[in-house]
Design a protein around this motif. Structure first.
Motif, mmCIF file in Angstrom:
data_model
loop_
_atom_site.group_PDB
_atom_site.id
_atom_site.type_symbol
_atom_site.label_atom_id
_atom_site.label_comp_id
_atom_site.label_asym_id
_atom_site.label_seq_id
_atom_site.Cartn_x
_atom_site.Cartn_y
_atom_site.Cartn_z
ATOM 1 N N ALA A 25 -10.775 -18.361 -27.070
ATOM 2 C CA ALA A 25 -9.671 -17.502 -26.657
ATOM 3 C C ALA A 25 -9.668 -16.233 -27.488
ATOM 4 O O ALA A 25 -9.931 -16.258 -28.694
ATOM 5 C CB ALA A 25 -8.344 -18.232 -26.811
ATOM 6 N N THR A 26 -9.377 -15.109 -26.836
ATOM 7 C CA THR A 26 -9.367 -13.836 -27.557
ATOM 8 C C THR A 26 -8.292 -13.789 -28.619
ATOM 9 O O THR A 26 -8.422 -13.106 -29.634
ATOM 10 C CB THR A 26 -9.146 -12.679 -26.576
ATOM 11 O OG1 THR A 26 -7.939 -12.926 -25.815
ATOM 12 C CG2 THR A 26 -10.317 -12.559 -25.614
ATOM 13 N N THR A 34 -9.976 -22.750 -26.551
ATOM 14 C CA THR A 34 -11.234 -22.429 -25.891
ATOM 15 C C THR A 34 -11.029 -22.426 -24.383
ATOM 16 O O THR A 34 -10.211 -23.185 -23.854
ATOM 17 C CB THR A 34 -12.316 -23.470 -26.263
ATOM 18 O OG1 THR A 34 -12.463 -23.520 -27.675
ATOM 19 C CG2 THR A 34 -13.657 -23.108 -25.632
ATOM 20 N N TRP A 35 -11.772 -21.575 -23.702
ATOM 21 C CA TRP A 35 -11.756 -21.536 -22.244
ATOM 22 C C TRP A 35 -13.102 -21.985 -21.709
ATOM 23 O O TRP A 35 -14.154 -21.597 -22.237
ATOM 24 C CB TRP A 35 -11.454 -20.134 -21.733
ATOM 25 C CG TRP A 35 -10.049 -19.695 -21.967
ATOM 26 C CD1 TRP A 35 -9.574 -18.933 -22.999
ATOM 27 C CD2 TRP A 35 -8.916 -20.004 -21.146
ATOM 28 N NE1 TRP A 35 -8.229 -18.747 -22.881
ATOM 29 C CE2 TRP A 35 -7.785 -19.390 -21.749
ATOM 30 C CE3 TRP A 35 -8.744 -20.723 -19.974
ATOM 31 C CZ2 TRP A 35 -6.508 -19.489 -21.206
ATOM 32 C CZ3 TRP A 35 -7.469 -20.826 -19.426
ATOM 33 C CH2 TRP A 35 -6.370 -20.206 -20.039
ATOM 34 N N VAL A 46 -1.681 -18.892 -25.917
ATOM 35 C CA VAL A 46 -3.113 -18.619 -26.014
ATOM 36 C C VAL A 46 -3.467 -17.508 -25.037
ATOM 37 O O VAL A 46 -2.996 -17.478 -23.899
ATOM 38 C CB VAL A 46 -3.942 -19.896 -25.733
ATOM 39 C CG1 VAL A 46 -3.621 -20.467 -24.372
ATOM 40 C CG2 VAL A 46 -5.435 -19.619 -25.856
ATOM 41 N N GLY A 47 -4.255 -16.564 -25.506
ATOM 42 C CA GLY A 47 -4.674 -15.440 -24.686
ATOM 43 C C GLY A 47 -5.866 -15.792 -23.803
ATOM 44 O O GLY A 47 -6.256 -16.950 -23.661
ATOM 45 N N GLY A 48 -6.465 -14.786 -23.217
ATOM 46 C CA GLY A 48 -7.542 -14.988 -22.260
ATOM 47 C C GLY A 48 -8.889 -15.195 -22.900
ATOM 48 O O GLY A 48 -9.025 -15.466 -24.084
ATOM 49 N N TRP A 49 -9.946 -14.999 -22.077
ATOM 50 C CA TRP A 49 -11.311 -15.227 -22.547
ATOM 51 C C TRP A 49 -12.067 -13.915 -22.613
ATOM 52 O O TRP A 49 -11.638 -12.906 -22.128
ATOM 53 C CB TRP A 49 -12.035 -16.190 -21.625
ATOM 54 C CG TRP A 49 -11.962 -15.836 -20.176
ATOM 55 C CD1 TRP A 49 -12.751 -14.958 -19.478
ATOM 56 C CD2 TRP A 49 -11.024 -16.366 -19.206
ATOM 57 N NE1 TRP A 49 -12.388 -14.908 -18.154
ATOM 58 C CE2 TRP A 49 -11.338 -15.749 -17.958
ATOM 59 C CE3 TRP A 49 -9.976 -17.278 -19.274
ATOM 60 C CZ2 TRP A 49 -10.616 -16.047 -16.795
ATOM 61 C CZ3 TRP A 49 -9.279 -17.560 -18.118
ATOM 62 C CH2 TRP A 49 -9.594 -16.948 -16.892
ATOM 63 N N SER A 92 2.276 -18.499 -17.572
ATOM 64 C CA SER A 92 2.069 -17.124 -17.991
ATOM 65 C C SER A 92 3.042 -16.237 -17.233
ATOM 66 O O SER A 92 3.438 -16.565 -16.109
ATOM 67 C CB SER A 92 0.621 -16.679 -17.715
ATOM 68 O OG SER A 92 0.443 -15.299 -18.008
ATOM 69 N N SER A 133 -4.457 -16.146 -30.049
ATOM 70 C CA SER A 133 -3.470 -17.201 -29.853
ATOM 71 C C SER A 133 -2.538 -17.205 -31.050
ATOM 72 O O SER A 133 -2.793 -16.553 -32.071
ATOM 73 C CB SER A 133 -4.139 -18.575 -29.678
ATOM 74 O OG SER A 133 -4.957 -18.884 -30.775
ATOM 75 N N SER A 144 -8.338 -24.408 -19.651
ATOM 76 C CA SER A 144 -7.895 -24.174 -21.019
ATOM 77 C C SER A 144 -8.095 -25.455 -21.809
ATOM 78 O O SER A 144 -7.518 -26.494 -21.484
ATOM 79 C CB SER A 144 -6.415 -23.774 -21.042
ATOM 80 O OG SER A 144 -5.946 -23.671 -22.380
ATOM 81 N N SER A 153 -5.962 -25.346 -26.117
ATOM 82 C CA SER A 153 -5.303 -24.070 -26.455
ATOM 83 C C SER A 153 -6.120 -23.212 -27.405
ATOM 84 O O SER A 153 -5.567 -22.415 -28.170
ATOM 85 C CB SER A 153 -3.915 -24.336 -27.070
ATOM 86 O OG SER A 153 -3.072 -24.959 -26.132
#
Length: 337
Positions: free
Chosen positions: A270-271, A34-35, A334-337, A56, A273, A29, A32
């Motif tokens: 990130a999808t 970009t992955w 922050v969500g996933g990728w 999480s 945040s 990560s 907070s």
């Protein structure tokens, strides 16, 4: 391992990987937003994900951040209920997963930042994930090897600014750190690192910083700054810092596909945040949301704040409360990728 791409997360992941052969870094990560993801992990979160320096409600984690809001009631409409919903999700996760978090164990409340309560965020766990993880590994009989005694003890000690904050925040650090060392026991690495900082002279850490800088090959950009944080959160710096740590420590390369294979990893926004600000005597409902890296800011919108807090329960791969700081106290995820 799903890891925060800062020095604390990287040191912690390498330390864990040195004693747990099945643990490999599959995603970083970055700030907070970009992955950095291994090609084989693109598409779906691995079923056996383990968070290092991230939290999480979806998988096992070890982290140092404040995770719960607590009992304070914000006046903004609905925000109190949303934070209570979040706290309940943290408790539910802790009942079924490993939530290795001193702030959860101590009942730390992000809603209080003064000295009115012993559970106030003023007295939160003040160190990094690395110091906590080292103590846990030693206490469980899985101590890592410290082959280097010149830089590695200082590196672990200073994760999340442990060295710099030891004196200014002594009302807190000198409670948590000696108790952590005492719990593991005399003669432990945790006790050694605590004693190193407790007994240090003003220039001891700075001397280690300067020695490392003199050892750096001429013309090579530094991968750590003078505070021993990453000089930048870019792929080349992450790669160079990991390679240096592997060479220094003798620990195995824990990156899936190897450190040299990081050039093939994908940088993915990130999808989703969010940030919900609550600083001050009367917590506000200033909120920020992002989708695929594009931020939208709405000031003092309780309805948006409530939605963003609740969305974090299912979507967040990393979530915590930031206390203080230049931009103010906030709940962010922050969500996933």
């Amino acid at each position: 391992m799903v890891v925060s791409a800062d020095i604390d997360g990287m040191v912690s992941a390498m330390m864990l990987g040195s004693v747990a052969p099945g643990f490999e870094i599959a995603a970083f990560s970055v700030l907070s937003g970009t992955w950095l993801v291994h090609p084989g992990a693109v598409g779906n979160l691995p079923n056996d994900a383990f968070g290092v320096d991230v939290f999480s409600t979806r998988f096992d984690t070890v982290s140092n951040h404040v995770l719960k809001w607590g009992s304070k009631k914000p006046k903004a409409a609905g925000v109190a209920g949303a934070f209570a919903h979040w706290d309940a999700a943290v408790d539910a996760a802790a009942a079924r997963l490993l939530v290795a978090s001193p702030t959860v164990w101590a009942g730390t409340q992000a809603g209080y930042e003064d000295d009115s309560k012993i559970t106030s965020a003023r007295y939160k766990y003040p160190l990094g994930t690395a110091q906590l993880l080292l103590a846990m590994l030693e206490a469980s009989g899985n101590a890592p090897r410290f082959y280097d005694r010149t830089y590695l003890p200082w590196l672990v000690a200073n994760c999340d600014g442990g060295v710099k904050t030891y004196v200014p925040f002594s009302y807190n650090t000198r409670v948590w750190w000696p108790v952590l060392a005492g719990a593991v026991g005399p003669g432990s690495l945790t006790d050694h690192i605590y004693s190193l900082v407790d007994e240090m002279r003003p220039n001891d850490f700075l001397d280690a910083v300067h020695r490392l800088d003199r050892e750096r090959p001429h013309g090579e950009p530094p991968w750590l700054n003078d505070a021993w944080k990453l000089s930048s959160p870019t792929l080349p710096v992450v790669k160079r810092a990991l390679r240096w740590m592997a060479d220094l420590t003798g620990w195995r390369d824990p990156v899936r596909g190897g450190i040299d294979g990081l050039d093939t990893w994908l940088e993915i926004p990130a999808t989703s945040s969010a940030q919900v600000y609550h600083g001050g005597k009367t917590p506000a409902a200033k909120a920020m949301a992002a989708h695929a890296g594009s931020w939208v800011k709405t000031a003092d919108d309780p309805a948006l704040a409530v939605q963003l807090i609740q969305n974090g329960v299912g979507a967040a791969l990393n979530a915590n409360f930031m206390v203080g700081g230049q931009s103010g106290s906030r709940f962010n995820w922050v969500g996933g990728w």
